[in-house]
Design a protein around this motif. Structure first.
Motif, PDB file in Angstrom:
ATOM      1  N   ILE A 102     -47.235   9.407  60.944  1.00 20.38           N
ATOM      2  CA  ILE A 102     -46.068   8.586  61.271  1.00 20.38           C
ATOM      3  C   ILE A 102     -44.823   9.289  60.742  1.00 20.38           C
ATOM      4  O   ILE A 102     -44.910  10.153  59.858  1.00 20.38           O
ATOM      5  CB  ILE A 102     -46.213   7.175  60.650  1.00 20.38           C
ATOM      6  CG1 ILE A 102     -45.193   6.200  61.249  1.00 20.38           C
ATOM      7  CG2 ILE A 102     -46.149   7.210  59.128  1.00 20.38           C
ATOM      8  CD1 ILE A 102     -45.495   4.739  60.919  1.00 20.38           C
ATOM      9  N   GLY A 103     -43.655   8.936  61.289  1.00 18.95           N
ATOM     10  CA  GLY A 103     -42.416   9.579  60.860  1.00 18.95           C
ATOM     11  C   GLY A 103     -42.176   9.433  59.377  1.00 18.95           C
ATOM     12  O   GLY A 103     -42.010  10.410  58.646  1.00 18.95           O
ATOM     13  N   ASN A 104     -42.163   8.199  58.891  1.00 16.90           N
ATOM     14  CA  ASN A 104     -42.079   7.926  57.453  1.00 16.90           C
ATOM     15  C   ASN A 104     -42.592   6.516  57.201  1.00 16.90           C
ATOM     16  O   ASN A 104     -43.048   5.839  58.134  1.00 16.90           O
ATOM     17  CB  ASN A 104     -40.644   8.103  56.926  1.00 16.90           C
ATOM     18  CG  ASN A 104     -39.657   7.171  57.598  1.00 16.90           C
ATOM     19  OD1 ASN A 104     -39.992   6.065  58.027  1.00 16.90           O
ATOM     20  ND2 ASN A 104     -38.415   7.613  57.715  1.00 16.90           N
ATOM     21  N   LEU A 105     -42.530   6.075  55.971  1.00 19.75           N
ATOM     22  CA  LEU A 105     -43.006   4.742  55.604  1.00 19.75           C
ATOM     23  C   LEU A 105     -41.857   3.914  55.061  1.00 19.75           C
ATOM     24  O   LEU A 105     -41.977   3.216  54.061  1.00 19.75           O
ATOM     25  CB  LEU A 105     -44.139   4.851  54.582  1.00 19.75           C
ATOM     26  CG  LEU A 105     -45.448   5.422  55.135  1.00 19.75           C
ATOM     27  CD1 LEU A 105     -46.442   5.698  54.020  1.00 19.75           C
ATOM     28  CD2 LEU A 105     -46.064   4.477  56.171  1.00 19.75           C
ATOM     29  N   SER A 106     -40.721   3.982  55.745  1.00 24.18           N
ATOM     30  CA  SER A 106     -39.613   3.090  55.426  1.00 24.18           C
ATOM     31  C   SER A 106     -39.925   1.707  55.994  1.00 24.18           C
ATOM     32  O   SER A 106     -40.916   1.527  56.711  1.00 24.18           O
ATOM     33  CB  SER A 106     -38.312   3.626  56.014  1.00 24.18           C
ATOM     34  OG  SER A 106     -38.426   3.756  57.430  1.00 24.18           O
ATOM     35  N   ALA A 107     -39.083   0.732  55.698  1.00 26.31           N
ATOM     36  CA  ALA A 107     -39.382  -0.663  56.051  1.00 26.31           C
ATOM     37  C   ALA A 107     -39.033  -0.963  57.502  1.00 26.31           C
ATOM     38  O   ALA A 107     -38.155  -1.787  57.801  1.00 26.31           O
ATOM     39  CB  ALA A 107     -38.638  -1.608  55.113  1.00 26.31           C
ATOM     40  N   GLY A 108     -39.694  -0.296  58.435  1.00 24.59           N
ATOM     41  CA  GLY A 108     -39.521  -0.567  59.851  1.00 24.59           C
ATOM     42  C   GLY A 108     -40.683  -1.362  60.413  1.00 24.59           C
ATOM     43  O   GLY A 108     -41.692  -1.585  59.732  1.00 24.59           O
ATOM     44  N   GLY A 109     -40.582  -1.759  61.680  1.00 18.52           N
ATOM     45  CA  GLY A 109     -41.618  -2.594  62.283  1.00 18.52           C
ATOM     46  C   GLY A 109     -42.963  -1.906  62.384  1.00 18.52           C
ATOM     47  O   GLY A 109     -43.992  -2.429  61.939  1.00 18.52           O
ATOM     48  N   ALA A 110     -42.982  -0.707  62.966  1.00 18.16           N
ATOM     49  CA  ALA A 110     -44.245   0.019  63.105  1.00 18.16           C
ATOM     50  C   ALA A 110     -44.804   0.399  61.744  1.00 18.16           C
ATOM     51  O   ALA A 110     -46.019   0.345  61.511  1.00 18.16           O
ATOM     52  CB  ALA A 110     -44.037   1.271  63.959  1.00 18.16           C
ATOM     53  N   GLU A 111     -43.911   0.765  60.827  1.00 15.22           N
ATOM     54  CA  GLU A 111     -44.342   1.167  59.486  1.00 15.22           C
ATOM     55  C   GLU A 111     -44.992  -0.005  58.740  1.00 15.22           C
ATOM     56  O   GLU A 111     -46.027   0.154  58.091  1.00 15.22           O
ATOM     57  CB  GLU A 111     -43.138   1.697  58.698  1.00 15.22           C
ATOM     58  CG  GLU A 111     -42.557   2.993  59.236  1.00 15.22           C
ATOM     59  CD  GLU A 111     -41.613   2.793  60.415  1.00 15.22           C
ATOM     60  OE1 GLU A 111     -41.087   3.786  60.928  1.00 15.22           O
ATOM     61  OE2 GLU A 111     -41.407   1.628  60.818  1.00 15.22           O
ATOM     62  N   LYS A 112     -44.380  -1.179  58.848  1.00 20.80           N
ATOM     63  CA  LYS A 112     -44.953  -2.353  58.194  1.00 20.80           C
ATOM     64  C   LYS A 112     -46.298  -2.721  58.822  1.00 20.80           C
ATOM     65  O   LYS A 112     -47.227  -3.136  58.121  1.00 20.80           O
ATOM     66  CB  LYS A 112     -43.989  -3.530  58.286  1.00 20.80           C
ATOM     67  CG  LYS A 112     -42.748  -3.398  57.407  1.00 20.80           C
ATOM     68  CD  LYS A 112     -41.853  -4.621  57.540  1.00 20.80           C
ATOM     69  CE  LYS A 112     -40.633  -4.516  56.637  1.00 20.80           C
ATOM     70  NZ  LYS A 112     -39.728  -5.689  56.784  1.00 20.80           N
ATOM     71  N   MET A 113     -46.390  -2.593  60.143  1.00 26.80           N
ATOM     72  CA  MET A 113     -47.656  -2.910  60.812  1.00 26.80           C
ATOM     73  C   MET A 113     -48.758  -1.969  60.353  1.00 26.80           C
ATOM     74  O   MET A 113     -49.888  -2.387  60.091  1.00 26.80           O
ATOM     75  CB  MET A 113     -47.477  -2.818  62.326  1.00 26.80           C
ATOM     76  CG  MET A 113     -48.747  -3.096  63.120  1.00 26.80           C
ATOM     77  SD  MET A 113     -49.441  -4.737  62.772  1.00 26.80           S
ATOM     78  CE  MET A 113     -48.141  -5.778  63.442  1.00 26.80           C
ATOM     79  N   LEU A 114     -48.438  -0.677  60.224  1.00 24.71           N
ATOM     80  CA  LEU A 114     -49.422   0.290  59.730  1.00 24.71           C
ATOM     81  C   LEU A 114     -49.871  -0.078  58.324  1.00 24.71           C
ATOM     82  O   LEU A 114     -51.081  -0.083  58.037  1.00 24.71           O
ATOM     83  CB  LEU A 114     -48.822   1.696  59.738  1.00 24.71           C
ATOM     84  CG  LEU A 114     -49.647   2.801  59.069  1.00 24.71           C
ATOM     85  CD1 LEU A 114     -51.010   2.949  59.733  1.00 24.71           C
ATOM     86  CD2 LEU A 114     -48.899   4.125  59.082  1.00 24.71           C
ATOM     87  N   CYS A 115     -48.933  -0.421  57.454  1.00 25.55           N
ATOM     88  CA  CYS A 115     -49.293  -0.764  56.075  1.00 25.55           C
ATOM     89  C   CYS A 115     -50.129  -2.031  56.011  1.00 25.55           C
ATOM     90  O   CYS A 115     -51.097  -2.107  55.249  1.00 25.55           O
ATOM     91  CB  CYS A 115     -48.023  -0.916  55.227  1.00 25.55           C
ATOM     92  SG  CYS A 115     -47.172   0.642  54.937  1.00 25.55           S
ATOM     93  N   ARG A 116     -49.779  -3.036  56.807  1.00 28.90           N
ATOM     94  CA  ARG A 116     -50.571  -4.275  56.812  1.00 28.90           C
ATOM     95  C   ARG A 116     -51.992  -4.004  57.284  1.00 28.90           C
ATOM     96  O   ARG A 116     -52.954  -4.548  56.743  1.00 28.90           O
ATOM     97  CB  ARG A 116     -49.900  -5.329  57.696  1.00 28.90           C
ATOM     98  CG  ARG A 116     -48.719  -6.020  57.053  1.00 28.90           C
ATOM     99  CD  ARG A 116     -48.391  -7.318  57.766  1.00 28.90           C
ATOM    100  NE  ARG A 116     -47.907  -7.092  59.117  1.00 28.90           N
ATOM    101  CZ  ARG A 116     -46.619  -6.980  59.444  1.00 28.90           C
ATOM    102  NH1 ARG A 116     -45.692  -7.068  58.499  1.00 28.90           N
ATOM    103  NH2 ARG A 116     -46.241  -6.788  60.685  1.00 28.90           N
ATOM    104  N   MET A 117     -52.115  -3.180  58.301  1.00 25.94           N
ATOM    105  CA  MET A 117     -53.438  -2.881  58.834  1.00 25.94           C
ATOM    106  C   MET A 117     -54.282  -2.129  57.816  1.00 25.94           C
ATOM    107  O   MET A 117     -55.459  -2.458  57.592  1.00 25.94           O
ATOM    108  CB  MET A 117     -53.305  -2.047  60.115  1.00 25.94           C
ATOM    109  CG  MET A 117     -54.639  -1.763  60.800  1.00 25.94           C
ATOM    110  SD  MET A 117     -54.457  -0.780  62.296  1.00 25.94           S
ATOM    111  CE  MET A 117     -54.248   0.858  61.562  1.00 25.94           C
ATOM    112  N   LEU A 118     -53.697  -1.142  57.149  1.00 26.79           N
ATOM    113  CA  LEU A 118     -54.476  -0.321  56.223  1.00 26.79           C
ATOM    114  C   LEU A 118     -54.824  -1.061  54.946  1.00 26.79           C
ATOM    115  O   LEU A 118     -55.922  -0.912  54.414  1.00 26.79           O
ATOM    116  CB  LEU A 118     -53.710   0.963  55.888  1.00 26.79           C
ATOM    117  CG  LEU A 118     -53.415   1.912  57.058  1.00 26.79           C
ATOM    118  CD1 LEU A 118     -52.969   3.266  56.537  1.00 26.79           C
ATOM    119  CD2 LEU A 118     -54.610   2.066  57.969  1.00 26.79           C
TER     120      LEU A 118
END
Length: 252
Positions: A102-118
């Motif tokens: 992923i591009g980075n793990l800043s507080a964006g929509g896709a980033e938050k979804m990835l973190c919630r899933m993992l």
């Protein structure tokens, strides 16, 4: 089992059970003319009706009775158990790994979804690891608290270096994941090319955004190039709504 001739749709799941012209007539599910032709053929040919019905009943008795199904399960268990005994224990205990890019793990929509899933995933069933193209961002700490390793390629946001694809490819080859899952257009582009260079690894593209009204030019370019590569590189493409699939088809 009822000793009646069968006409069925020609679909992979059905073809696992029925064989065209041997135990049934399989036809295109969307072709009305082909259905009518099959019905007329059986209506006019009693010998074919009897042949198909008898063959199907025999197939059920020989392959799909409860006794035969139990026998297949037992045989599969014996084969698997024998393979386990000849496999080193450390390999049996190691679940497959998915590498997310992923591009980075800043507080964006896709980033938050990835973190919630993992963070909700069972790591004993499937292990997860993340590579960010840019500096990791604030959500990386939360993932690492859950034992998920985050690596960074350290790319410059303003001046992305295409040669970093080779560095990413070497990182993928070194980590040797069982599957690579890229998130959003820049990661689809860089991660897709790097995965292709790294070797024969199943690749999933993820798209969680489809409107480009306020996006910079480089995002639009990445989206178009990723859409072109999506014809060849990924094994699967995941989009979070029909609208995003619509945008993807436009780019194709």
């Amino acid at each position: 089992a009822s000793h009646r001739p069968i006409i069925a749709s020609r679909l992979p799941a059905i073809e696992e059970i029925l064989c065209d012209t041997r135990t049934a007539l399989l036809v295109d599910p969307s072709d009305t003319t082909e259905w009518c032709r099959a019905i007329r053929l059986l209506a006019s040919d009693p010998g074919l009706r009897q042949k198909l019905a008898q063959a199907a009943a025999t197939e059920i008795r020989n392959r799909f009775s409860w006794k035969q199904r139990a026998s297949l399960i037992i045989d599969h268990y014996r084969t698997t158990n024998a393979a386990r005994k000849s496999t080193p224990a450390q390999n049996l205990m190691k679940p497959p790994e998915c590498l997310h890019i992923i591009g980075n793990l800043s507080a964006g929509g896709a980033e938050k979804m990835l973190c919630r899933m993992l963070t909700a995933a069972d790591q004993t069933v499937f292990r997860h690891r993340v590579i960010t193209l840019l500096q990791p961002g604030e959500l990386a700490t939360e993932l690492e608290k859950h034992g998920i390793t985050v690596n960074s390629l350290g790319m410059n946001r303003n001046w992305p270096n295409p040669l970093r694809i080779l560095a990413l490819s070497r990182m993928i080859r070194r980590l040797a994941p069982d599957v690579v899952h890229t998130w959003m257009y820049h990661a689809d582009l860089f991660g897709g090319l790097a995965t292709a260079i790294a070797g024969n690894i199943p690749l999933i593209f993820s798209i969680r955004h489809g409107s480009f009204h306020n996006d910079p030019l480089k995002t639009k370019v990445s989206a178009h190039v990723s859409a072109a590569l999506a014809r060849f590189l990924p094994t699967r493409i995941i989009a979070c709504s029909e609208q995003f699939i619509y945008f993807l088809f436009i780019f194709f």
